[in-house]
Write a protein that holds these residues in place. Structure first.
Motif, PDB file in Angstrom:
ATOM      1  N   THR A  83       0.839  -1.207   0.000  1.00 12.23           N
ATOM      2  CA  THR A  83       0.000   0.000   0.000  1.00 12.23           C
ATOM      3  C   THR A  83       0.870   1.251   0.000  1.00 12.23           C
ATOM      4  N   LEU A  84       1.903   1.255   0.839  1.00  9.16           N
ATOM      5  CA  LEU A  84       2.842   2.375   0.867  1.00  9.16           C
ATOM      6  C   LEU A  84       3.482   2.567  -0.504  1.00  9.16           C
ATOM      7  N   GLY A  85       3.921   1.473  -1.123  1.00  5.63           N
ATOM      8  CA  GLY A  85       4.553   1.559  -2.432  1.00  5.63           C
ATOM      9  C   GLY A  85       3.619   2.082  -3.510  1.00  5.63           C
ATOM     10  N   VAL A  86       2.368   1.674  -3.457  1.00  5.99           N
ATOM     11  CA  VAL A  86       1.380   2.165  -4.429  1.00  5.99           C
ATOM     12  C   VAL A  86       1.164   3.665  -4.252  1.00  5.99           C
ATOM     13  N   ILE A  87       1.053   4.103  -3.008  1.00  6.63           N
ATOM     14  CA  ILE A  87       0.912   5.544  -2.742  1.00  6.63           C
ATOM     15  C   ILE A  87       2.141   6.286  -3.258  1.00  6.63           C
ATOM     16  N   GLY A  88       3.329   5.711  -3.027  1.00  6.53           N
ATOM     17  CA  GLY A  88       4.563   6.316  -3.535  1.00  6.53           C
ATOM     18  C   GLY A  88       4.589   6.373  -5.048  1.00  6.53           C
ATOM     19  N   THR A  89       4.086   5.333  -5.700  1.00  5.80           N
ATOM     20  CA  THR A  89       4.030   5.310  -7.157  1.00  5.80           C
ATOM     21  C   THR A  89       3.109   6.412  -7.676  1.00  5.80           C
ATOM     22  N   ILE A  90       1.969   6.567  -7.043  1.00  3.44           N
ATOM     23  CA  ILE A  90       1.029   7.623  -7.448  1.00  3.44           C
ATOM     24  C   ILE A  90       1.648   9.001  -7.235  1.00  3.44           C
ATOM     25  N   ALA A  91       2.255   9.206  -6.061  1.00  4.54           N
ATOM     26  CA  ALA A  91       2.881  10.500  -5.765  1.00  4.54           C
ATOM     27  C   ALA A  91       4.032  10.783  -6.731  1.00  4.54           C
ATOM     28  N   SER A  92       4.835   9.766  -7.041  1.00  6.11           N
ATOM     29  CA  SER A  92       5.954   9.945  -7.977  1.00  6.11           C
ATOM     30  C   SER A  92       5.460  10.228  -9.390  1.00  6.11           C
ATOM     31  N   THR A  93       4.356   9.611  -9.771  1.00 13.08           N
ATOM     32  CA  THR A  93       3.775   9.875 -11.091  1.00 13.08           C
ATOM     33  C   THR A  93       3.296  11.325 -11.174  1.00 13.08           C
ATOM     34  N   LEU A  94       2.645  11.785 -10.122  1.00 12.23           N
ATOM     35  CA  LEU A  94       2.220  13.191 -10.096  1.00 12.23           C
ATOM     36  C   LEU A  94       3.430  14.125 -10.117  1.00 12.23           C
ATOM     37  N   GLY A  95       4.491  13.743  -9.400  1.00 14.76           N
ATOM     38  CA  GLY A  95       5.722  14.528  -9.421  1.00 14.76           C
ATOM     39  C   GLY A  95       6.349  14.571 -10.803  1.00 14.76           C
ATOM     40  N   SER A 108      12.678  11.123 -12.598  1.00 19.82           N
ATOM     41  CA  SER A 108      11.289  10.998 -12.150  1.00 19.82           C
ATOM     42  C   SER A 108      10.688   9.650 -12.519  1.00 19.82           C
ATOM     43  N   ILE A 109      11.048   9.096 -13.660  1.00 19.68           N
ATOM     44  CA  ILE A 109      10.556   7.764 -14.018  1.00 19.68           C
ATOM     45  C   ILE A 109      11.160   6.719 -13.088  1.00 19.68           C
ATOM     46  N   GLY A 110      12.416   6.899 -12.735  1.00 22.10           N
ATOM     47  CA  GLY A 110      13.068   5.985 -11.792  1.00 22.10           C
ATOM     48  C   GLY A 110      12.364   5.952 -10.452  1.00 22.10           C
ATOM     49  N   LEU A 111      11.937   7.120  -9.960  1.00 22.70           N
ATOM     50  CA  LEU A 111      11.225   7.167  -8.686  1.00 22.70           C
ATOM     51  C   LEU A 111       9.897   6.421  -8.774  1.00 22.70           C
TER      52      LEU A 111
END
Length: 131
Positions: A83-95, A108-111
């Motif tokens: 769940t944490l990783g999915v939230i991080g993926t969403i936040a990184s995509t927005l970033g 940014s793609i790496g994140l």
């Protein structure tokens, strides 16, 4: 409060702790590096080497966030870490979308790509140490 409500609150707290461990130190380190002129002023593009530096502490924080999310989860630590990783993926995509051409795409793609695997690594490290 009943046991289910308490468990849900502990689950939210575990994931929220992981988010805080990822976000607050990264913002603080970024700010210090901007203030000390190690990074250029906000809005100016950094060199690839400085993006590599930013990646390094973000990688470490993602692992640490996964570790503590697993540690504080009331049950199924790996589920919480995902769940944490999915939230991080969403936040990184927005970033990535927000960053535009202010930095290299690899950063940014790496994140985005490493968010779930590094969160999982932190969770697995916790489970291994726990025995």
């Amino acid at each position: 409060m009943n046991a289910k409500t308490i468990s849900i609150l502990k689950s939210i707290g575990a994931v929220f702790t992981g988010i805080l461990i990822n976000v607050i130190p990264a913002i603080a380190i970024d700010a210090v590096l901007h203030i000390t002129n190690c990074y250029p002023p906000m809005g100016e593009r950094m060199s690839d080497g400085l993006f590599l530096l930013a990646s390094s502490y973000r990688l470490a924080l993602a692992i640490l966030g996964g570790f503590f999310t697993a540690k504080f989860s009331p049950h199924s630590p790996i589920g919480h870490v995902i769940t944490l990783g999915v939230i991080g993926t969403i936040a990184s995509t927005l970033g990535h979308i927000q960053m535009g051409d202010q930095g290299p795409a690899w950063y940014s793609i790496g994140l985005i790509v490493i968010s779930i695997p590094l969160s999982l690594l932190g969770g697995f490290i916790f489970l291994k140490r726990k025995g």
